[in-house]
Design a protein around this motif. Structure first.
Motif, PDB file in Angstrom:
ATOM      1  N   ASN A  83       0.877  -1.153   0.028  1.00  0.00           N
ATOM      2  CA  ASN A  83       0.118  -0.008   0.066  1.00  0.00           C
ATOM      3  C   ASN A  83       0.691   1.263  -0.001  1.00  0.00           C
ATOM      4  N   VAL A  84       0.663   2.267  -0.903  1.00  0.00           N
ATOM      5  CA  VAL A  84       1.106   3.700  -0.952  1.00  0.00           C
ATOM      6  C   VAL A  84       0.212   4.661  -0.561  1.00  0.00           C
ATOM      7  N   ARG A  85       0.782   5.263   0.382  1.00  0.00           N
ATOM      8  CA  ARG A  85      -0.194   6.567   0.746  1.00  0.00           C
ATOM      9  C   ARG A  85       0.529   7.816   0.930  1.00  0.00           C
ATOM     10  N   ARG A  86      -0.164   8.707   0.757  1.00  0.00           N
ATOM     11  CA  ARG A  86       0.221  10.231   1.070  1.00  0.00           C
ATOM     12  C   ARG A  86      -0.830  11.077   1.626  1.00  0.00           C
ATOM     13  N   ASP A  87      -0.286  12.018   2.307  1.00  0.00           N
ATOM     14  CA  ASP A  87      -1.011  12.971   3.050  1.00  0.00           C
ATOM     15  C   ASP A  87      -1.138  14.212   1.978  1.00  0.00           C
ATOM     16  N   PHE A  89      -2.244  17.160   3.092  1.00  0.00           N
ATOM     17  CA  PHE A  89      -1.647  18.463   3.472  1.00  0.00           C
ATOM     18  C   PHE A  89      -0.539  19.040   2.745  1.00  0.00           C
ATOM     19  N   PRO A  90      -0.775  20.353   2.067  1.00  0.00           N
ATOM     20  CA  PRO A  90       0.272  20.961   1.306  1.00  0.00           C
ATOM     21  C   PRO A  90       1.820  20.969   1.776  1.00  0.00           C
ATOM     22  N   LEU A  91       2.105  20.800   2.774  1.00  0.00           N
ATOM     23  CA  LEU A  91       3.330  20.833   3.339  1.00  0.00           C
ATOM     24  C   LEU A  91       4.213  19.612   3.229  1.00  0.00           C
ATOM     25  N   VAL A  92       3.291  18.525   3.025  1.00  0.00           N
ATOM     26  CA  VAL A  92       3.929  17.091   2.989  1.00  0.00           C
ATOM     27  C   VAL A  92       3.517  16.270   1.812  1.00  0.00           C
ATOM     28  N   ALA A  93       2.523  16.980   0.836  1.00  0.00           N
ATOM     29  CA  ALA A  93       1.983  16.067  -0.008  1.00  0.00           C
ATOM     30  C   ALA A  93       2.900  15.722  -1.123  1.00  0.00           C
ATOM     31  N   HIS A  94       4.143  16.078  -1.110  1.00  0.00           N
ATOM     32  CA  HIS A  94       5.275  15.813  -2.173  1.00  0.00           C
ATOM     33  C   HIS A  94       5.618  14.439  -2.104  1.00  0.00           C
ATOM     34  N   TRP A  95       5.657  13.806  -1.111  1.00  0.00           N
ATOM     35  CA  TRP A  95       6.219  12.440  -0.577  1.00  0.00           C
ATOM     36  C   TRP A  95       5.032  11.475   0.065  1.00  0.00           C
ATOM     37  N   GLY A  96       5.136  10.295  -0.444  1.00  0.00           N
ATOM     38  CA  GLY A  96       4.618   9.203   0.262  1.00  0.00           C
ATOM     39  C   GLY A  96       5.191   8.153   1.026  1.00  0.00           C
ATOM     40  N   THR A  97       4.111   7.182   1.525  1.00  0.00           N
ATOM     41  CA  THR A  97       4.749   6.187   2.492  1.00  0.00           C
ATOM     42  C   THR A  97       4.438   4.965   2.246  1.00  0.00           C
ATOM     43  N   LEU A  98       5.194   3.896   2.073  1.00  0.00           N
ATOM     44  CA  LEU A  98       4.913   2.497   1.890  1.00  0.00           C
ATOM     45  C   LEU A  98       4.705   1.784   3.194  1.00  0.00           C
ATOM     46  N   HIS A  99       3.382   0.925   3.059  1.00  0.00           N
ATOM     47  CA  HIS A  99       2.871   0.192   4.149  1.00  0.00           C
ATOM     48  C   HIS A  99       2.741  -1.370   3.658  1.00  0.00           C
ATOM     49  N   HIS A 100       3.117  -2.145   4.411  1.00  0.00           N
ATOM     50  CA  HIS A 100       2.610  -3.570   4.412  1.00  0.00           C
ATOM     51  C   HIS A 100       3.211  -4.302   3.010  1.00  0.00           C
ATOM     52  N   VAL A 101       4.457  -4.261   2.642  1.00  0.00           N
ATOM     53  CA  VAL A 101       4.970  -4.681   1.780  1.00  0.00           C
ATOM     54  C   VAL A 101       5.172  -6.091   1.967  1.00  0.00           C
ATOM     55  N   GLN A 102       4.809  -7.308   1.328  1.00  0.00           N
ATOM     56  CA  GLN A 102       4.633  -8.587   1.598  1.00  0.00           C
ATOM     57  C   GLN A 102       4.554  -9.296   0.281  1.00  0.00           C
ATOM     58  N   THR A 103       5.123 -10.481   0.523  1.00  0.00           N
ATOM     59  CA  THR A 103       5.034 -11.571  -0.617  1.00  0.00           C
ATOM     60  C   THR A 103       4.747 -12.941  -0.014  1.00  0.00           C
TER      61      THR A 103
END
Length: 180
Positions: A83-87, A89-103
């Motif tokens: 899952n890839v998510r972003r906030d 909010f304009p101050l941090v909207a340029h980066w995202g976070t990966l979650h639950h990487v699994q195989t």
């Protein structure tokens, strides 16, 4: 990767997650967690009563601009996901976070995780307009090496941040991928 074609997809809406895919996500999360994977549940074993509500919350939050599910399938069966998510909010909207990487555990070592990570990089850059990705990984299980081979850089650690059991504290490793 073996000769079987890997089907990589992104899902941006809860309506696009079929009951079958939902069940495969639940089953994968249970399998990965119970095999010792650091995929969001710290204390295995877990079962569907634990994993299903987490899958439902993740799926319920899918939206093109802020949260996408990326899946990898072999022969029509789920092989891995993240899952890839972003906030927004304009101050941090340029980066995202990966979650639950699994195989799926029986498919490891076949390049599925690396393919997911390469694909999410394109999605983040081209589909979400992100400039960098971040993730936090559990130390002590080799994830830093896996992500490092894919261009991620360790930018810090929270020493002993994760207590898996008495006397088993692990660092949380902070990593970034930039530029995308």
């Amino acid at each position: 990767m073996d000769s079987e074609p890997l089907d990589l997809r992104q899902i941006t809406s809860p309506d696009d997650v079929s009951p079958e895919l939902r069940q495969e996500l639940v089953d994968c999360w249970i399998e990965v967690t119970n095999a010792g994977g650091a995929a969001g549940f710290p204390f295995p074993p877990i079962d569907a009563r634990t994993a299903a509500p987490a899958v439902d919350a993740l799926v319920g939050g899918l939206a093109p601009g802020t949260s996408r599910l990326v899946t990898a399938s072999l022969d029509g069966a789920l092989a891995g996901w993240l899952n890839v998510r972003r906030d927004s909010f304009p101050l941090v909207a340029h980066w995202g976070t990966l979650h639950h990487v699994q195989t799926r555990t029986g498919l490891r070592g076949r390049g599925i995780g690396a393919a997911l990570m390469r694909h999410v990089r394109e999605i983040a850059r081209d589909g979400m307009g992100l400039e960098q990705l971040r993730l936090a990984a559990r130390g002590g299980v080799g994830l830093e090496t896996f992500y490092g081979r894919l261009g991620w850089q360790e930018i810090g650690r929270w020493p002993g941040a994760l207590r898996l059991a008495p006397g088993d504290d692990r660092d949380e490793v902070l990593m970034v991928l930039t530029p995308l």
